[in-house]
Design a protein around this motif. Structure first.
Motif, mmCIF file in Angstrom:
data_model
loop_
_atom_site.group_PDB
_atom_site.id
_atom_site.type_symbol
_atom_site.label_atom_id
_atom_site.label_comp_id
_atom_site.label_asym_id
_atom_site.label_seq_id
_atom_site.Cartn_x
_atom_site.Cartn_y
_atom_site.Cartn_z
ATOM 1 N N VAL A 1 -13.774 5.913 -14.559
ATOM 2 C CA VAL A 1 -13.091 6.953 -13.791
ATOM 3 C C VAL A 1 -11.752 7.271 -14.453
ATOM 4 C CG1 VAL A 1 -12.169 7.562 -11.539
ATOM 5 C CG2 VAL A 1 -14.194 6.140 -11.686
ATOM 6 N N ASP A 2 -11.443 8.555 -14.545
ATOM 7 C CA ASP A 2 -10.190 8.997 -15.149
ATOM 8 C C ASP A 2 -9.006 8.581 -14.274
ATOM 9 O OD1 ASP A 2 -8.535 10.348 -16.940
ATOM 10 O OD2 ASP A 2 -8.612 12.182 -15.734
ATOM 11 N N VAL A 3 -7.911 8.210 -14.907
ATOM 12 C CA VAL A 3 -6.720 7.766 -14.196
ATOM 13 C C VAL A 3 -6.142 8.901 -13.342
ATOM 14 C CG1 VAL A 3 -4.373 6.884 -14.489
ATOM 15 C CG2 VAL A 3 -6.195 6.053 -15.953
ATOM 16 N N GLY A 4 -6.203 10.125 -13.837
ATOM 17 C CA GLY A 4 -5.709 11.277 -13.075
ATOM 18 C C GLY A 4 -6.484 11.500 -11.789
ATOM 19 N N THR A 5 -7.787 11.243 -11.820
ATOM 20 C CA THR A 5 -8.612 11.386 -10.620
ATOM 21 C C THR A 5 -8.216 10.359 -9.568
ATOM 22 O OG1 THR A 5 -10.447 12.177 -11.980
ATOM 23 C CG2 THR A 5 -10.985 11.391 -9.776
ATOM 24 N N VAL A 6 -7.991 9.124 -9.999
ATOM 25 C CA VAL A 6 -7.576 8.070 -9.072
ATOM 26 C C VAL A 6 -6.204 8.389 -8.484
ATOM 27 C CG1 VAL A 6 -7.029 5.614 -8.875
ATOM 28 C CG2 VAL A 6 -8.986 6.353 -10.225
ATOM 29 N N ALA A 7 -5.304 8.911 -9.301
ATOM 30 C CA ALA A 7 -3.971 9.277 -8.816
ATOM 31 C C ALA A 7 -4.054 10.412 -7.805
ATOM 32 C CB ALA A 7 -3.080 9.672 -9.982
ATOM 33 N N LEU A 8 -4.894 11.392 -8.055
ATOM 34 C CA LEU A 8 -5.064 12.500 -7.114
ATOM 35 C C LEU A 8 -5.624 12.013 -5.781
ATOM 36 C CD1 LEU A 8 -5.162 15.526 -6.380
ATOM 37 C CD2 LEU A 8 -7.448 15.569 -7.397
ATOM 38 N N LEU A 9 -6.655 11.192 -5.833
ATOM 39 C CA LEU A 9 -7.256 10.682 -4.597
ATOM 40 C C LEU A 9 -6.271 9.794 -3.833
ATOM 41 C CD1 LEU A 9 -10.858 9.857 -5.825
ATOM 42 C CD2 LEU A 9 -10.094 11.835 -4.504
ATOM 43 N N GLY A 10 -5.513 8.983 -4.541
ATOM 44 C CA GLY A 10 -4.509 8.153 -3.885
ATOM 45 C C GLY A 10 -3.401 8.973 -3.257
ATOM 46 N N GLY A 11 -2.983 10.030 -3.949
ATOM 47 C CA GLY A 11 -1.953 10.909 -3.393
ATOM 48 C C GLY A 11 -2.425 11.634 -2.147
ATOM 49 N N ILE A 12 -3.657 12.091 -2.155
ATOM 50 C CA ILE A 12 -4.209 12.762 -0.974
ATOM 51 C C ILE A 12 -4.307 11.779 0.189
ATOM 52 C CG2 ILE A 12 -6.311 13.808 -0.044
ATOM 53 C CD1 ILE A 12 -6.717 15.133 -2.776
ATOM 54 N N ALA A 13 -4.766 10.574 -0.080
ATOM 55 C CA ALA A 13 -4.876 9.561 0.977
ATOM 56 C C ALA A 13 -3.508 9.186 1.525
ATOM 57 C CB ALA A 13 -5.598 8.327 0.446
ATOM 58 N N PHE A 14 -2.520 9.047 0.650
ATOM 59 C CA PHE A 14 -1.175 8.693 1.091
ATOM 60 C C PHE A 14 -0.575 9.787 1.966
ATOM 61 C CE2 PHE A 14 3.418 8.911 0.475
ATOM 62 C CZ PHE A 14 3.790 7.660 0.940
ATOM 63 N N LEU A 15 -0.620 11.027 1.502
ATOM 64 C CA LEU A 15 -0.061 12.121 2.300
ATOM 65 C C LEU A 15 -0.789 12.294 3.622
ATOM 66 C CD1 LEU A 15 0.690 14.994 -0.224
ATOM 67 C CD2 LEU A 15 2.305 13.673 1.120
ATOM 68 N N GLY A 16 -2.090 12.163 3.589
ATOM 69 C CA GLY A 16 -2.862 12.361 4.809
ATOM 70 C C GLY A 16 -2.585 11.329 5.883
ATOM 71 N N THR A 17 -2.356 10.086 5.478
ATOM 72 C CA THR A 17 -2.151 9.046 6.481
ATOM 73 C C THR A 17 -0.693 8.935 6.916
ATOM 74 O OG1 THR A 17 -1.988 7.415 4.701
ATOM 75 C CG2 THR A 17 -4.107 7.642 5.779
ATOM 76 N N PHE A 18 0.210 8.824 5.979
ATOM 77 C CA PHE A 18 1.592 8.548 6.339
ATOM 78 C C PHE A 18 2.367 9.760 6.808
ATOM 79 C CE2 PHE A 18 0.525 4.892 3.716
ATOM 80 C CZ PHE A 18 0.823 3.896 4.626
ATOM 81 N N MET A 19 1.916 10.946 6.465
ATOM 82 C CA MET A 19 2.570 12.152 6.957
ATOM 83 C C MET A 19 1.805 12.726 8.152
ATOM 84 S SD MET A 19 5.167 12.305 5.048
ATOM 85 C CE MET A 19 5.861 13.906 5.277
ATOM 86 N N SER A 20 0.717 12.105 8.538
ATOM 87 C CA SER A 20 -0.120 12.505 9.681
ATOM 88 C C SER A 20 -0.577 13.962 9.578
ATOM 89 C CB SER A 20 0.627 12.283 11.000
ATOM 90 O OG SER A 20 0.923 10.930 11.175
ATOM 91 N N MET A 21 -1.000 14.342 8.390
ATOM 92 C CA MET A 21 -1.529 15.692 8.187
ATOM 93 C C MET A 21 -2.698 15.633 7.209
ATOM 94 S SD MET A 21 1.548 17.343 6.013
ATOM 95 C CE MET A 21 1.880 16.755 4.370
ATOM 96 N N PRO A 22 -3.840 15.118 7.640
ATOM 97 C CA PRO A 22 -4.944 14.900 6.708
ATOM 98 C C PRO A 22 -5.536 16.183 6.131
ATOM 99 C CG PRO A 22 -5.620 14.376 8.936
ATOM 100 C CD PRO A 22 -4.149 14.606 8.975
#
Length: 81
Positions: free
Chosen positions: A2-23
């Motif tokens: 898996v490309d590192v950029g893909t993992v970073a994108l998925l992690g960023g989406i998961a982080f924003l969705g959970t901690f900012m409460s806007m999935p």
């Protein structure tokens, strides 16, 4: 592999969705700003869903028992006692 950029994108989406409460906003912004193809929608949705589920399970596990949260329960300390 898996490309590192893909993992970073998925992690960023998961982080924003959970901690900012806007999935849904995090999902839309992450996919729109990066101009990824349609083949990333399902992995992004699954990653965000898993992160939200884990966040909510951890949040409920950290709650005190119900008898301690009610101020009027027998044996509890409250300002009115």
């Amino acid at each position: 592999m898996v490309d590192v950029g893909t993992v970073a994108l998925l992690g960023g989406i998961a982080f924003l969705g959970t901690f900012m409460s806007m999935p849904l906003t995090a999902l839309a912004l992450g996919l729109e700003f990066t101009h990824v193809g349609h083949d990333m929608w399902i992995p992004a949705f699954l990653t965000l869903s898993g992160a939200l589920l884990a966040f909510r399970v951890c949040a409920t596990m950290g709650q005190p028992p119900a008898a301690q949260t009610r101020p009027g329960a027998p044996g509890s300390m409250s300002a009115r006692s």
